[in-house]
Scaffold this motif. Structure first.
Motif, PDB file in Angstrom:
ATOM      1  N   SER A   1       0.855  -7.994  -4.073  1.00 59.03           N
ATOM      2  CA  SER A   1       1.304  -8.566  -2.636  1.00 59.03           C
ATOM      3  C   SER A   1       0.594  -8.110  -1.630  1.00 59.03           C
ATOM      4  O   SER A   1       1.056  -7.500  -0.500  1.00 59.03           O
ATOM      5  N   PRO A   2      -0.819  -8.274  -1.444  1.00 62.30           N
ATOM      6  CA  PRO A   2      -1.794  -7.872  -0.321  1.00 62.30           C
ATOM      7  C   PRO A   2      -1.369  -8.166   0.732  1.00 62.30           C
ATOM      8  O   PRO A   2      -1.630  -7.590   1.842  1.00 62.30           O
ATOM      9  N   ASP A   3      -0.658  -9.310   1.061  1.00 61.59           N
ATOM     10  CA  ASP A   3      -0.287 -10.022   2.426  1.00 61.59           C
ATOM     11  C   ASP A   3       0.971  -9.300   3.120  1.00 61.59           C
ATOM     12  O   ASP A   3       0.972  -8.926   4.212  1.00 61.59           O
ATOM     13  N   ASP A   4       1.685  -8.802   2.238  1.00 60.10           N
ATOM     14  CA  ASP A   4       3.097  -7.999   2.575  1.00 60.10           C
ATOM     15  C   ASP A   4       2.659  -6.502   2.549  1.00 60.10           C
ATOM     16  O   ASP A   4       3.438  -5.870   3.548  1.00 60.10           O
ATOM     17  N   VAL A   5       1.823  -5.947   1.895  1.00 61.22           N
ATOM     18  CA  VAL A   5       1.393  -4.393   2.104  1.00 61.22           C
ATOM     19  C   VAL A   5       0.019  -4.355   2.371  1.00 61.22           C
ATOM     20  O   VAL A   5      -0.780  -4.404   1.340  1.00 61.22           O
ATOM     21  N   THR A   6      -0.421  -4.105   3.570  1.00 60.38           N
ATOM     22  CA  THR A   6      -1.741  -4.344   3.893  1.00 60.38           C
ATOM     23  C   THR A   6      -2.310  -2.742   4.000  1.00 60.38           C
ATOM     24  O   THR A   6      -1.650  -1.842   3.978  1.00 60.38           O
ATOM     25  N   ASP A   7      -3.615  -2.845   3.853  1.00 67.19           N
ATOM     26  CA  ASP A   7      -4.208  -1.244   4.184  1.00 67.19           C
ATOM     27  C   ASP A   7      -3.815  -0.602   5.428  1.00 67.19           C
ATOM     28  O   ASP A   7      -3.469   0.571   5.481  1.00 67.19           O
ATOM     29  N   ALA A   8      -3.705  -1.324   6.486  1.00 64.17           N
ATOM     30  CA  ALA A   8      -3.141  -0.825   7.852  1.00 64.17           C
ATOM     31  C   ALA A   8      -1.844  -0.247   7.757  1.00 64.17           C
ATOM     32  O   ALA A   8      -1.628   0.922   8.175  1.00 64.17           O
ATOM     33  N   GLN A   9      -0.894  -1.160   6.940  1.00 64.95           N
ATOM     34  CA  GLN A   9       0.536  -0.288   6.899  1.00 64.95           C
ATOM     35  C   GLN A   9       0.525   1.012   6.118  1.00 64.95           C
ATOM     36  O   GLN A   9       1.241   1.724   6.063  1.00 64.95           O
ATOM     37  N   LEU A  10      -0.433   0.800   4.759  1.00 61.39           N
ATOM     38  CA  LEU A  10      -0.391   2.187   4.129  1.00 61.39           C
ATOM     39  C   LEU A  10      -1.037   3.099   4.872  1.00 61.39           C
ATOM     40  O   LEU A  10      -0.385   4.382   4.710  1.00 61.39           O
ATOM     41  N   ALA A  11      -1.937   3.001   5.641  1.00 62.72           N
ATOM     42  CA  ALA A  11      -2.387   4.139   6.509  1.00 62.72           C
ATOM     43  C   ALA A  11      -1.513   4.683   7.552  1.00 62.72           C
ATOM     44  O   ALA A  11      -1.338   5.939   7.802  1.00 62.72           O
TER      45      ALA A  11
ATOM     46  N   LEU B   1       8.308  -8.591  -4.083  1.00 64.02           N
ATOM     47  CA  LEU B   1       9.080  -7.623  -5.122  1.00 64.02           C
ATOM     48  C   LEU B   1       9.365  -8.504  -6.575  1.00 64.02           C
ATOM     49  O   LEU B   1       9.092  -7.928  -7.454  1.00 64.02           O
ATOM     50  N   MET B   2       9.768  -9.815  -6.541  1.00 62.73           N
ATOM     51  CA  MET B   2       9.745 -10.345  -7.614  1.00 62.73           C
ATOM     52  C   MET B   2       8.317 -10.700  -8.552  1.00 62.73           C
ATOM     53  O   MET B   2       8.184 -10.273  -9.638  1.00 62.73           O
ATOM     54  N   ALA B   3       7.547 -10.849  -7.656  1.00 63.80           N
ATOM     55  CA  ALA B   3       5.817 -10.765  -8.361  1.00 63.80           C
ATOM     56  C   ALA B   3       5.775  -9.440  -8.696  1.00 63.80           C
ATOM     57  O   ALA B   3       4.946  -9.414  -9.789  1.00 63.80           O
ATOM     58  N   THR B   4       5.895  -8.514  -8.030  1.00 61.55           N
ATOM     59  CA  THR B   4       5.689  -7.106  -8.382  1.00 61.55           C
ATOM     60  C   THR B   4       6.264  -6.649  -9.606  1.00 61.55           C
ATOM     61  O   THR B   4       5.504  -6.378 -10.551  1.00 61.55           O
ATOM     62  N   ALA B   5       7.645  -7.102  -9.810  1.00 56.92           N
ATOM     63  CA  ALA B   5       8.348  -6.998 -11.035  1.00 56.92           C
ATOM     64  C   ALA B   5       7.944  -7.393 -12.317  1.00 56.92           C
ATOM     65  O   ALA B   5       7.813  -7.140 -13.201  1.00 56.92           O
TER      66      ALA B   5
ATOM     67  N   THR C   1       3.942   3.074  -7.013  1.00 56.08           N
ATOM     68  CA  THR C   1       3.630   3.423  -5.494  1.00 56.08           C
ATOM     69  C   THR C   1       3.324   2.359  -4.984  1.00 56.08           C
ATOM     70  O   THR C   1       3.335   1.133  -5.146  1.00 56.08           O
ATOM     71  N   LEU C   2       3.368   2.766  -3.527  1.00 60.77           N
ATOM     72  CA  LEU C   2       3.058   1.456  -2.755  1.00 60.77           C
ATOM     73  C   LEU C   2       1.752   0.802  -2.823  1.00 60.77           C
ATOM     74  O   LEU C   2       1.670  -0.290  -2.732  1.00 60.77           O
ATOM     75  N   LYS C   3       0.764   1.466  -3.067  1.00 62.35           N
ATOM     76  CA  LYS C   3      -0.683   1.120  -3.283  1.00 62.35           C
ATOM     77  C   LYS C   3      -0.383   0.229  -4.734  1.00 62.35           C
ATOM     78  O   LYS C   3      -1.370  -0.593  -4.595  1.00 62.35           O
ATOM     79  N   ALA C   4       0.246   0.819  -5.695  1.00 64.54           N
ATOM     80  CA  ALA C   4       0.168  -0.125  -6.674  1.00 64.54           C
ATOM     81  C   ALA C   4       0.713  -1.467  -6.522  1.00 64.54           C
ATOM     82  O   ALA C   4       0.382  -2.715  -7.085  1.00 64.54           O
ATOM     83  N   VAL C   5       1.708  -1.646  -5.639  1.00 60.02           N
ATOM     84  CA  VAL C   5       2.397  -2.712  -5.329  1.00 60.02           C
ATOM     85  C   VAL C   5       1.733  -3.620  -4.374  1.00 60.02           C
ATOM     86  O   VAL C   5       1.625  -4.705  -4.542  1.00 60.02           O
TER      87      VAL C   5
END
Length: 103
Positions: free
Chosen positions: A83-93, A5-9, A75-79
């Protein structure tokens, strides 16, 4: 989760609002009743207890992180790009599948 979240912000503040955050006209927003990870802002989902529970189910700790408010307009996709290791395509699906089941 805190680092993500810090990296995202930090990225959000440095680069500015991603294209996914462009303001949606009210009529278009009203036509879309369902949430999804690529178009719905995190803050909108956090304000809905059922959607918030879905996010927490698939990305534990995200909704309770002390810095989540900095990502409310994304959006979650933007996040995911930050942080692709914390928010994966599988999680988003999986999140999108559960969100689609909401009324």
């Amino acid at each position: 989760m805190r680092v993500f979240l810090m990296a995202t912000a930090a990225a959000f503040m440095t680069v500015g609002a991603p294209a996914a955050m462009a303001e949606t006209p009210p009529a278009a927003a009203a036509a879309k009743a369902k949430y999804n990870s690529s178009e719905t802002e995190i803050g909108v989902m956090l304000d809905d207890p059922a959607a918030k529970a879905i996010i927490e189910k698939h990305i534990p700790g995200m909704t309770t992180d002390e810095q989540i408010d900095m990502a409310r307009g994304m959006t979650l996709k933007a996040v995911q790009q930050y942080s692709p290791d914390d928010v994966t395509d599988a999680q988003l699906a999986a999140i999108d599948a559960d969100l689609a089941a909401l009324k």
